[in-house]
Each structure stands twice: as C-alpha cells, then as structure tokens.
Design a protein around this motif. Sequence first.
Motif, PDB file in Angstrom:
ATOM      1  N   LEU A   1      71.833  56.745  42.117  1.00 13.73           N
ATOM      2  CA  LEU A   1      70.490  56.691  41.538  1.00 13.73           C
ATOM      3  C   LEU A   1      70.498  55.623  40.443  1.00 13.73           C
ATOM      4  CD1 LEU A   1      67.589  57.679  40.951  1.00 13.73           C
ATOM      5  CD2 LEU A   1      68.576  59.281  39.341  1.00 13.73           C
ATOM      6  N   PHE A   2      69.614  54.657  40.579  1.00 12.29           N
ATOM      7  CA  PHE A   2      69.494  53.622  39.551  1.00 12.29           C
ATOM      8  C   PHE A   2      68.132  53.748  38.882  1.00 12.29           C
ATOM      9  CE2 PHE A   2      72.786  51.987  42.231  1.00 12.29           C
ATOM     10  CZ  PHE A   2      73.674  51.403  41.332  1.00 12.29           C
ATOM     11  N   VAL A   3      68.145  53.848  37.572  1.00  7.16           N
ATOM     12  CA  VAL A   3      66.890  53.962  36.847  1.00  7.16           C
ATOM     13  C   VAL A   3      66.679  52.671  36.065  1.00  7.16           C
ATOM     14  CG1 VAL A   3      65.601  55.247  35.123  1.00  7.16           C
ATOM     15  CG2 VAL A   3      67.171  56.454  36.650  1.00  7.16           C
ATOM     16  N   PHE A   4      65.613  51.959  36.357  1.00  8.48           N
ATOM     17  CA  PHE A   4      65.299  50.707  35.665  1.00  8.48           C
ATOM     18  C   PHE A   4      64.125  50.950  34.727  1.00  8.48           C
ATOM     19  CE2 PHE A   4      67.418  49.344  39.477  1.00  8.48           C
ATOM     20  CZ  PHE A   4      68.107  48.195  39.116  1.00  8.48           C
ATOM     21  N   ASP A   5      64.354  50.756  33.432  1.00  8.51           N
ATOM     22  CA  ASP A   5      63.261  50.948  32.475  1.00  8.51           C
ATOM     23  C   ASP A   5      62.763  49.576  32.023  1.00  8.51           C
ATOM     24  OD1 ASP A   5      61.467  51.950  30.718  1.00  8.51           O
ATOM     25  OD2 ASP A   5      62.923  52.927  29.395  1.00  8.51           O
TER      26      ASP A   5
ATOM     27  N   PHE B   1      71.733  53.722  34.473  1.00 11.11           N
ATOM     28  CA  PHE B   1      70.504  53.411  33.741  1.00 11.11           C
ATOM     29  C   PHE B   1      70.496  51.979  33.236  1.00 11.11           C
ATOM     30  CE2 PHE B   1      71.206  57.842  33.749  1.00 11.11           C
ATOM     31  CZ  PHE B   1      69.951  58.391  33.945  1.00 11.11           C
ATOM     32  N   ILE B   2      69.393  51.320  33.442  1.00  9.36           N
ATOM     33  CA  ILE B   2      69.212  49.991  32.868  1.00  9.36           C
ATOM     34  C   ILE B   2      68.086  50.143  31.856  1.00  9.36           C
ATOM     35  CG2 ILE B   2      68.532  47.614  33.298  1.00  9.36           C
ATOM     36  CD1 ILE B   2      70.128  49.573  36.063  1.00  9.36           C
ATOM     37  N   HIS B   3      68.498  50.274  30.602  1.00  6.69           N
ATOM     38  CA  HIS B   3      67.499  50.591  29.581  1.00  6.69           C
ATOM     39  C   HIS B   3      66.720  49.356  29.163  1.00  6.69           C
ATOM     40  CE1 HIS B   3      68.532  54.762  29.157  1.00  6.69           C
ATOM     41  NE2 HIS B   3      69.809  54.453  29.061  1.00  6.69           N
ATOM     42  N   GLN B   4      65.587  49.648  28.564  1.00  6.00           N
ATOM     43  CA  GLN B   4      64.620  48.614  28.228  1.00  6.00           C
ATOM     44  C   GLN B   4      65.093  47.718  27.080  1.00  6.00           C
ATOM     45  OE1 GLN B   4      61.228  50.654  26.880  1.00  6.00           O
ATOM     46  NE2 GLN B   4      59.930  48.887  26.714  1.00  6.00           N
ATOM     47  N   GLU B   5      65.645  48.345  26.045  1.00  3.30           N
ATOM     48  CA  GLU B   5      66.009  47.568  24.867  1.00  3.30           C
ATOM     49  C   GLU B   5      67.195  46.674  25.196  1.00  3.30           C
ATOM     50  OE1 GLU B   5      64.516  47.707  21.772  1.00  3.30           O
ATOM     51  OE2 GLU B   5      63.001  48.950  22.716  1.00  3.30           O
TER      52      GLU B   5
END
Lengths: 320, 500
Positions: free
Chosen positions: B168-172, B82-86
């Motif tokens: 699986l990479f999740v970019f927010d 996960f690449i979180h937004q903050e």
Amino acid sequence: MIEKLRHSGTLLGFAAIIIFFALRLPDTFLTARNLINISQQLSMLTVVAATMTIVMVMNDFDLSVGSMASLAGIVAAVLFSMGYPVWVGILAALAVGLLGGFFNGFLVSVVGILPFVATLGTLTIFSGMAFLASGGKTIYGRDIPAGFSGFARAGIPLDSIGFSGLKLPYLSITAICVVALVWFVLEHTTFGRRLYAIGGNMEAAHLAGIRVKKLRLLAFGLTGIGAAAAGLMYASRVASANPTQGSGLMLDAIAAVFLGMTMSQQGEPRVLFTLIGVLMLGVLDNGLTQIKVDSYVREILVGVIVILAVAIATISKRKS
Amino acid sequence: MKTLKICNISKSYRGVPALCNLELTLSGGRVHALMGENGAGKSTLIKLLAGVIPADSIKLLKDGEPVSLTSAQDAHAAGFRFIHQELNIVPQISVAENILLGRRYPCWFGPAINWRSLERKAQEALAFLGADHIPVKKIAGSLPSGDRMLVKIAAAFVADKEEATADLFVFDEPTAALSSDESRKLFKVIERLKNRGAAILYVSHRLDEVLSICDDITVLRDGHLVSTGTVRQTSRNALIHAMTGRDVKDAYPPRTSPIGVAPVVTAKNVSNEHLHGLDFTLHKGEVLGVVGLAGSGQGELLRLLLGDGKPKSGTLAFQMSPAPGSPNNAWRKGIAYIPRERRGEALMLSLSIRSNIVLPHLARFGWLANKHAETRIAEDLCEKVRLKYDSIEQTTSQLSGGNQQKVIFARALFGNPSLLLLDEPTRGVDIGAKFDIYQLVRAQSAKGCAVVLASSDLSEILGMCDRILVLQNGRQTALLSRDNMTSADLLQYFYTQEAA
C-alpha cells in the motif's frame, strides 16, 4: 487551567522561595532594609538583563556584556584619573558601549557571523582592552571623584513614608527606569514590534519589508549601552574600577531572560518577566547568603533552578 | 494484496470529531484518490494509517485478515509506505543517506557502514523512480527543490528483503513541489506500482491530476464520507460539488474590466546572476503568469521585482521610476509579495493574526504602536479575505493551511497595493479557499492592481492570466498571449529550444 499553570509555574516557584526564606529568616528577610538592599545589589544585573532582552527577542544574544561593563568602568575611571570631569567620563563610557554594541551588531547582521561566535570574540577583545587601558590594575581612591561614587551611596529618603533612616538608592531607581524604558520600547513602539517579528521568522520579516540588518545592528547597540551603564553603576558603587568586575553579569543576565521566557505565552522574552527572573536570582542569592550557605553550593543551586524552570516549561508545553 | 478494508475508523481531537465512522476499501492494482478541502479529515486518515496518532476506533482487514496498528513500525511491517507532503530532507548529508534514513544501514562486521551497498540501494530506489540523473553521493542540500522531493519519494521504494513487501502506497500531495515533467515521471512510477498489484491511496487538490491517473475516488467533507465511486462515473463539477457542498460554475472568475494602459513594471533586457533577458511591460490591472520547469527562476523573478537583489544589467522600472532597491522600499511603494513557503518565508507562527497582517505596514502607524487602529484594520481585512478565526489575537500557528494563506493575503491587500507578486499562492490550499483567493486577485486587478502570478498549476495560469512569461533556466524564452492556449500548448514552450 493547565495552560495557566504552565505560565505561572516559575512564578509559583518564586513565591515558594520567598515564603521559604521568610520562614527561615523571620527577623531579617522581609524587612524594608533587606529589600532595599536586594534592589541595590540587583540594579546592575537588572540593567544588563533588561537590555539583553532586546537582542534575545530576535533569538540573538550577547556574550560580551560582562567584559563591556568592565571596559566601560575602566574607560570612565581612566578619564577621571586624567582629570576629566564626571560627565565626560560617563559619556565616553556610554559611547564605548554603543560602539562596542554596534561592532557586535555589525559582525552578526552585516558580516553574518553567529551571535555566539561573534560575541565570544568580542568578549575577549573588550576584556583585553580593559586590561590594556588599566594596565591590569584596579583604579581607586583619589582617582575616582566623590561626585561619581557619591551617586551610588545616595538616594531618595523614605522618612516621609514611615521608613526612618532608609533611602531608595539612585542605583535602584536607575534600574527601574531602564526596565520601564525597555518595556516601552519593546511593547509600545513599532521598533519593538519589528524585533519580535524578526524573532518570529527572520526570513519572513525581511521579505515583509523589515530592515532586518539595520534593526539588529541597533538592538545590539542598545545592549552595548546597557552593559556600559551597568559597568558605570558598578564602578560608582565600589568607588573603583577593575578590568574583571563585570564578568559575573553575562551568565546571570542570560539566565534571568531564560527564566522570564518560561512565563510568557509563546516562550518569547518579555522584559517584565526578565525582571522577575532577575529578582528570583537575586532573592535566592540574598537568602542563601543570610542562611550561610556556601557560595559554591549557591552556584550549583542557581544552575539547578534555571534548568528546572526551563525543563518544566518545555515538558508542559510539549504536553499541552 | 487484493483488498484492504478500512472499517469503523473514527478520531476526534478534544471532543471535535475529525473522522466519523469512515468505511473505505482499497484494492490492489488500483489508484484510489482521496479528496476534500483542508480540514476534511484526509491528513487525519493518513496519520492513523501510518500509526503515528492513536485512533478512537479502527478496524483494518487486509485480505480478510485483521491488522493491528499501534505504531509507525506496525504500519511499515504491514507493508504500508507513505510519501508525506512536507518536504523534509536533511540537507547536510548525502542523497543516499537521505534515502536510507531511518532504515538499518547495510554494514560490514557490525558497526562499519558499507557505503557501496548503501549507495547501490539508494541508486536502485532512484532508478525505480526514473530519477537516476540524481547522483547518490551528492549532498542533498545542493539539489534543486524538485530533485529533493524525488529523493524523499525514493525513500519509500527502497527494497528490503527481510521485511514484508510493500503493497500500500499513500501519496500525500506528492506533486505540490514537482514540475510537470517530474510529475509525469512520478505518474509512471505509480503506474508501475499499480501493475505490480499494489494499492495506492492518492491525496491531491489537483482535479486534473486525479481525473487522469486515478481509478476510484472518495470525497471527504468534515470527517464524513460524501461520495465514493469510480472515476469514470464522476465529473469535475460533481467532484467540486461533493467537496465544497456548493455548485461552482466557473472555477476561475472571468475578467470584468479592461486592462489599463499605464505601465506598472517595465523590464528592458534585465539580467542578474539567476535571470537573463527579461523583457516585458506589465500594465495596470494586468495579470502576468510566470511559468517554467521547477526552479527555472520564477521565484527569483518575483524577488527581483520586490527589490531583493538588484539587476546586473538592463533597466527595470516601477511606475516609470527606478525599481525599489529593497523589500522595505517595495512595500512602501505599494508592492505586495506572497512568498512560496508559507511557514518559512511568510508567517511568524508565534505571533498573532493582527501582528502578521500589519507587519509590513507598521510605518504607517508612526513610531508608537497603535493596537486599536491595527485591530480595526486587520479585522476589516480578515472579513475581506473571508478568514475563519476566533480572535484577531490568536497565533497563526493555530490556523489551517488555507486560512494561513488568507492571513498572508490580508497582509498583501492592506492599503490596496499597485503590484501584487504571487508565488504559488494556492499551493496546498483547498478548493473553497482557492476560489476565494482567485476572486480576491480578480477584484484587486479590477481596481487597477497589476499582478504577477508564478504557478506550476497550468490551469490556474490559463484561468487567471492575460499574458504568460515562460522561463527556461532563468532565461525569458517566450511572452505569450493567453488567447486560445491550452495547457498542452503551454507545456511545449517549457521544452522548446531557444530561437537562434
């Protein structure tokens, strides 16, 4: 419901303490005489805690209030011993409080030192100055004018409302006036509202045009005056001045504000809740002394209660 | 991984559904965009996949095999990254440590950290991202904000041998804090991940970005799936319609009244420690865009106009008199500022909507606080900015990002400012709220308010601004008229050498 319980948890604890002592000490605890006695004992702490609330609203605090109280008492007493009239001594002591407070504010807001470090430094500076000015001795006896020490012993007679022989001490009245004044300033003036904004987010307050430096300076000045006033009240009560007599005030004042913070909506300091915190500490002290609990045990208990109240508030806040 | 099937995923908060029976299939080697307004359920979906909040119901099939997700460790073991937004790096420690944070540090005989190996691993992760210009030994807090984001992103690419390969990479919203240049690097990385066969779930508010890098697209609204399909089958307008439930013909409201002649800001060769050679005149009602690579001095320019810091040389005037010397002075003179960091620089989260709105204007009420007058004015302003709220006394921490931004707008519009300074005013704001904000800016400009808009969203700049000021390393390198400009034209000015 849970939300309500969280804010009133400390209050319920306070009620439990009162009920406990009322049952243990049915003849002496809940009497007018004892309550008036508590109010007088607590008047100095009330003044310091109320004015401490002003800086704590901005997330700052002032460790130097105790030694400032001692210094102010000494300044007044030294002037009295040199033959100056009472009003000069009082004004000079309050001026020293204001200047000392401004100095704290200058270090914190203009220089930018953490309040903990800055006021830790001034704590020892003020204390050293008190020793220096007094020569390390207690000033008492004929040096203290009767007009000054008489203030603490006098009060408004309560005979007319059915308490014969009792009077409401001027010290208690002074404390109530200070709380009312701080309450008005914090809750009903734009100055107070800005302090809460600084506590909410200092950078945002600055960018929203709040003069953060100036207000922090002012707030520390007010806390300094409060500490000096408490020092004068103390000197008047014991008819003497001693360079260490204010030293117990700082920790209790901060503890009282923290207790108060457990009762407010967002965990912010509110002066009326601070007052409840002061009463809690005072009632506990008074009751435990009466049931002859060792003073060292008393200190342990006070610490435990402060930690307990804050811990419960923190945990329940996290859960809600 | 070939496919990850997400079936039956539901979550409600205190009885309010945030996600209802969602079904979604992600495929290896494809970038799947997830779009929707704030509060549509995107963040909830990501948090569920990351295992940080428990689902009411969830069924995951990875290549037909069920996956159980009860903790963040499970998600990591399943190969989800996960690449979180903050943007949350630890500023006091080195870049390498930030990248390896939360992993097991490589060690010599038990407790002693093997710094060489740690730095090598970090270096590899950065190299994979194409960001090897960042020195791994440097203290992270000393990096510019774009690089900080890259460091944070690099943390997802640390190769671990013992763990399952990440597929699986999740970019927010990864590009929210990146410049266009850095974004392009990131897109190349996404391309590479895609070629390696990983599935990518990509959350963004930026339509252009999504249309150019994604293969599939799913739109959520109020916790329900509204549409799903390939990017080729859709269009901008169809997407906007799906997200907002309404047709939006013009994303940017056009200028309806002419620009005034009276100058509001006049800068003549203004310089300070961050900025050099500022030279422009801003007229009544004009909207001036400020652009450049991230950290080129856009924020500093707005702060200078706010009076936070003084020009070292040159002359800066506001309405023909000397520029304000402090933020306090600026607000009094009718300059309103919307900072870039909503939470860090603008809001008091623990205070009420009312307090937050009236804060810079308290002096107008006199020294006695006047709650009734404040409430009346604050409520009027809330209506004007179309804020959704329960009570004017509720704390701003309870509002969504878009609504928090509207509170800050309400604060700025108090008393009709004559100069509006906006720093990334639509960052992290959903499309519906964006349009509201653009309309507010237009309306304000029609009233004669001059606007300075710093933004990294070039379509926003082109859609709203009359002239555009380009900064390179704090130096004004161009002052362009918006006419017939495209984002590609504009982008060139970011890199061109200064005229000799």
